[in-house]
Motif scaffolding. Sequence first.
Motif, PDB file in Angstrom:
ATOM      1  N   TYR A 367     -22.064  64.522 -77.224  1.00  0.00           N
ATOM      2  CA  TYR A 367     -21.658  65.933 -77.200  1.00  0.00           C
ATOM      3  C   TYR A 367     -21.950  66.551 -75.823  1.00  0.00           C
ATOM      4  O   TYR A 367     -21.106  67.240 -75.242  1.00  0.00           O
ATOM      5  N   ALA A 368     -23.155  66.275 -75.297  1.00  0.00           N
ATOM      6  CA  ALA A 368     -23.549  66.864 -74.012  1.00  0.00           C
ATOM      7  C   ALA A 368     -22.674  66.370 -72.861  1.00  0.00           C
ATOM      8  O   ALA A 368     -22.522  67.073 -71.854  1.00  0.00           O
ATOM      9  N   LEU A 369     -22.096  65.179 -73.001  1.00  0.00           N
ATOM     10  CA  LEU A 369     -21.256  64.619 -71.941  1.00  0.00           C
ATOM     11  C   LEU A 369     -19.766  64.901 -72.152  1.00  0.00           C
ATOM     12  O   LEU A 369     -18.945  64.547 -71.311  1.00  0.00           O
ATOM     13  N   SER A 370     -19.434  65.531 -73.265  1.00  0.00           N
ATOM     14  CA  SER A 370     -18.024  65.689 -73.608  1.00  0.00           C
ATOM     15  C   SER A 370     -17.333  66.737 -72.732  1.00  0.00           C
ATOM     16  O   SER A 370     -17.971  67.625 -72.153  1.00  0.00           O
ATOM     17  N   SER A 371     -16.032  66.602 -72.640  1.00  0.00           N
ATOM     18  CA  SER A 371     -15.224  67.511 -71.830  1.00  0.00           C
ATOM     19  C   SER A 371     -15.446  68.954 -72.269  1.00  0.00           C
ATOM     20  O   SER A 371     -15.395  69.282 -73.450  1.00  0.00           O
ATOM     21  N   GLY A 372     -15.723  69.806 -71.302  1.00  0.00           N
ATOM     22  CA  GLY A 372     -15.949  71.214 -71.604  1.00  0.00           C
ATOM     23  C   GLY A 372     -17.407  71.568 -71.794  1.00  0.00           C
ATOM     24  O   GLY A 372     -17.773  72.748 -71.758  1.00  0.00           O
ATOM     25  N   TYR A 373     -18.269  70.552 -71.995  1.00  0.00           N
ATOM     26  CA  TYR A 373     -19.685  70.819 -72.228  1.00  0.00           C
ATOM     27  C   TYR A 373     -20.591  70.154 -71.185  1.00  0.00           C
ATOM     28  O   TYR A 373     -21.776  70.456 -71.106  1.00  0.00           O
ATOM     29  N   TYR A 374     -20.020  69.252 -70.400  1.00  0.00           N
ATOM     30  CA  TYR A 374     -20.811  68.482 -69.440  1.00  0.00           C
ATOM     31  C   TYR A 374     -21.616  69.399 -68.512  1.00  0.00           C
ATOM     32  O   TYR A 374     -22.833  69.258 -68.369  1.00  0.00           O
ATOM     33  N   ASP A 375     -20.952  70.351 -67.880  1.00  0.00           N
ATOM     34  CA  ASP A 375     -21.647  71.239 -66.934  1.00  0.00           C
ATOM     35  C   ASP A 375     -22.657  72.136 -67.635  1.00  0.00           C
ATOM     36  O   ASP A 375     -23.741  72.405 -67.111  1.00  0.00           O
ATOM     37  N   ALA A 376     -22.306  72.582 -68.830  1.00  0.00           N
ATOM     38  CA  ALA A 376     -23.174  73.515 -69.553  1.00  0.00           C
ATOM     39  C   ALA A 376     -24.451  72.846 -70.044  1.00  0.00           C
ATOM     40  O   ALA A 376     -25.499  73.505 -70.139  1.00  0.00           O
ATOM     41  N   TYR A 377     -24.387  71.549 -70.343  1.00  0.00           N
ATOM     42  CA  TYR A 377     -25.544  70.869 -70.911  1.00  0.00           C
ATOM     43  C   TYR A 377     -26.146  69.850 -69.955  1.00  0.00           C
ATOM     44  O   TYR A 377     -27.208  70.080 -69.377  1.00  0.00           O
ATOM     45  N   TYR A 378     -25.481  68.723 -69.752  1.00  0.00           N
ATOM     46  CA  TYR A 378     -26.037  67.678 -68.900  1.00  0.00           C
ATOM     47  C   TYR A 378     -26.219  68.189 -67.469  1.00  0.00           C
ATOM     48  O   TYR A 378     -27.275  67.980 -66.851  1.00  0.00           O
ATOM     49  N   GLY A 379     -25.228  68.875 -66.943  1.00  0.00           N
ATOM     50  CA  GLY A 379     -25.327  69.392 -65.574  1.00  0.00           C
ATOM     51  C   GLY A 379     -26.465  70.373 -65.408  1.00  0.00           C
ATOM     52  O   GLY A 379     -27.227  70.320 -64.424  1.00  0.00           O
ATOM     53  N   GLN A 380     -26.622  71.283 -66.358  1.00  0.00           N
ATOM     54  CA  GLN A 380     -27.709  72.256 -66.286  1.00  0.00           C
ATOM     55  C   GLN A 380     -29.067  71.566 -66.418  1.00  0.00           C
ATOM     56  O   GLN A 380     -30.030  71.943 -65.734  1.00  0.00           O
ATOM     57  N   ALA A 381     -29.155  70.579 -67.288  1.00  0.00           N
ATOM     58  CA  ALA A 381     -30.419  69.862 -67.463  1.00  0.00           C
ATOM     59  C   ALA A 381     -30.840  69.162 -66.169  1.00  0.00           C
ATOM     60  O   ALA A 381     -32.027  69.122 -65.822  1.00  0.00           O
ATOM     61  N   GLN A 382     -29.879  68.638 -65.428  1.00  0.00           N
ATOM     62  CA  GLN A 382     -30.204  67.995 -64.157  1.00  0.00           C
ATOM     63  C   GLN A 382     -30.685  69.008 -63.122  1.00  0.00           C
ATOM     64  O   GLN A 382     -31.549  68.706 -62.289  1.00  0.00           O
ATOM     65  N   LYS A 383     -30.166  70.214 -63.193  1.00  0.00           N
ATOM     66  CA  LYS A 383     -30.651  71.271 -62.293  1.00  0.00           C
ATOM     67  C   LYS A 383     -32.099  71.633 -62.623  1.00  0.00           C
ATOM     68  O   LYS A 383     -32.928  71.856 -61.722  1.00  0.00           O
ATOM     69  N   VAL A 384     -32.404  71.698 -63.916  1.00  0.00           N
ATOM     70  CA  VAL A 384     -33.789  71.953 -64.334  1.00  0.00           C
ATOM     71  C   VAL A 384     -34.696  70.823 -63.857  1.00  0.00           C
ATOM     72  O   VAL A 384     -35.822  71.062 -63.393  1.00  0.00           O
ATOM     73  N   ARG A 385     -34.196  69.610 -63.933  1.00  0.00           N
ATOM     74  CA  ARG A 385     -34.980  68.459 -63.450  1.00  0.00           C
ATOM     75  C   ARG A 385     -35.349  68.627 -61.975  1.00  0.00           C
ATOM     76  O   ARG A 385     -36.484  68.329 -61.570  1.00  0.00           O
ATOM     77  N   THR A 386     -34.414  69.105 -61.189  1.00  0.00           N
ATOM     78  CA  THR A 386     -34.681  69.346 -59.773  1.00  0.00           C
ATOM     79  C   THR A 386     -35.778  70.398 -59.596  1.00  0.00           C
ATOM     80  O   THR A 386     -36.678  70.256 -58.753  1.00  0.00           O
ATOM     81  N   LEU A 387     -35.733  71.443 -60.403  1.00  0.00           N
ATOM     82  CA  LEU A 387     -36.745  72.503 -60.313  1.00  0.00           C
ATOM     83  C   LEU A 387     -38.127  71.969 -60.716  1.00  0.00           C
ATOM     84  O   LEU A 387     -39.142  72.350 -60.110  1.00  0.00           O
ATOM     85  N   ILE A 388     -38.172  71.100 -61.716  1.00  0.00           N
ATOM     86  CA  ILE A 388     -39.440  70.505 -62.130  1.00  0.00           C
ATOM     87  C   ILE A 388     -39.994  69.618 -61.015  1.00  0.00           C
ATOM     88  O   ILE A 388     -41.204  69.625 -60.737  1.00  0.00           O
ATOM     89  N   THR A 389     -39.119  68.869 -60.349  1.00  0.00           N
ATOM     90  CA  THR A 389     -39.537  68.047 -59.211  1.00  0.00           C
ATOM     91  C   THR A 389     -40.145  68.921 -58.117  1.00  0.00           C
ATOM     92  O   THR A 389     -41.187  68.586 -57.537  1.00  0.00           O
ATOM     93  N   ARG A 390     -39.527  70.057 -57.856  1.00  0.00           N
ATOM     94  CA  ARG A 390     -40.071  70.970 -56.845  1.00  0.00           C
ATOM     95  C   ARG A 390     -41.416  71.536 -57.264  1.00  0.00           C
ATOM     96  O   ARG A 390     -42.305  71.743 -56.429  1.00  0.00           O
TER      97      ARG A 390
END
Length: 487
Positions: A367-390
Amino acid sequence: MTDLTRLSASDLAKLISTGEVSAVEVATAHLDRIAAVDDRVHAFLHVDRAGALEAAAAVDRGEITGPLAGVPIAVKDVVTTKGVPTTAASKILEGWKPPYDATIVERLKKAGMPILGKTNMDEFAMGSSTEYSAYGPTNNPWDLGRIPGGSGGGSAAALAAYEAPLAIGTDTGGSIRQPGAVTGTVGAKPTYGGTSRYGLIAFSSSLDTPGPCARTVEDTALLHAVIAGHDPRDSTSIPQPVPDVVAAARLGATGDLTGVRLGIVKEFAGDGSEPGVTAAFQESLQKLVKLGAEVVEVSCPHFEYALPAYYLIAPSECSSNLARFDGVRYGLRAGDDGNRSLEEVMSLTREAGFGPEVKRRIIIGTYALSSGYYDAYYGQAQKVRTLITRDFQSAFEKVDVLVSPTTPFVAFPFGSRTSDPYQMYLADLFTIPTNLYGGPAISVPCGLSEGLPVGFQIMAPTLADDRMYRVAAALESAVGTFTPPAL
């Protein structure tokens, strides 16, 4: 006569190297211990008696030498072993015998370490209690009615039950450290890329990290040194020398932490930890202060988002990785009566072969990788990952390591959290941030609550694995080790 199963790996290695005992004697003692108690513990899915004794005999003949030559080891059943069943605790791989060894297994064999067998786990390493194994749960040697942690509960339980002196685990969100905490053993997650993933059945490729498990910090470091190092077959493997973790552990064992700065994460306060866990952690912290360490509070504001970010990233990668289990090339093949299409056979195979937690995560990830949801879920989670790394990078500008309880609670009774996945996921509250960052972390026993072990977690910067071992060994020197009730 000395019970060889109660000795540390370091002591066993010395006895074998001086000829006081043979490697075959040591392997036999542990195999006999498995035969005596594993019907109650269920730490192992497969025991390779013939293979272990053959490897031990080679050491006795002088064919292999090394720091751990002749010391037996248990291997989590998500790591491939040539000719020996590797199932990832799933029905979909029942009976599968890989045609190759994982890099880590190659290094164990090269080091002359007899492999006792393959340990139980949550299916495909997805879980925090080893209740999601397709072959039944592992029991905690401290209390057979409680979980041994997960996903690597079998490896941790084998150590606590004295069935093996060393074990291999894998840590995607805490699957080495959390079982270590609730079984009173030591478990280390190396820097991501510091240990090879070649031959590891993939769950979440950007998070999975094989690592060492033992009953003492020095033994954990000795095993870390054997399995770590660059592997050209793993594209994420770091082409740099391994830090001298053994020397760091021995330095820490002297009990001097003068000048070492320990960071307490402000956002972990008020986290819902059990009072006994908090008390044991605080007492241990004061012992480290007496050894010369300084405690500094640091803020990691994005840690509170680590759990939801992880449970989007990991299931997404799991959805992709587990697509290969389709009933076509190997493993289970269900419903193939000659009248069904390939798609129907794939669907029936996956329905029959995967357990409930694996299916849950595949559905979330798809679901998180599906068309229309990728940026909202997986993409956003990767941005949070970057913030946690910082957050980690900022914290390590102020302190040498971060410390916390390993898990908010001690081992819980079987069945008490399976009806509520979120409550199960909270077991990894303190461990997940490190996986998202990629740095090393270790869990060391630090006390008891309700008669059950509590773990103390030490997190270090990437490639500073030696730093966590120094603090871990100092803590061990101050609090000692913990012995479960006799089985």
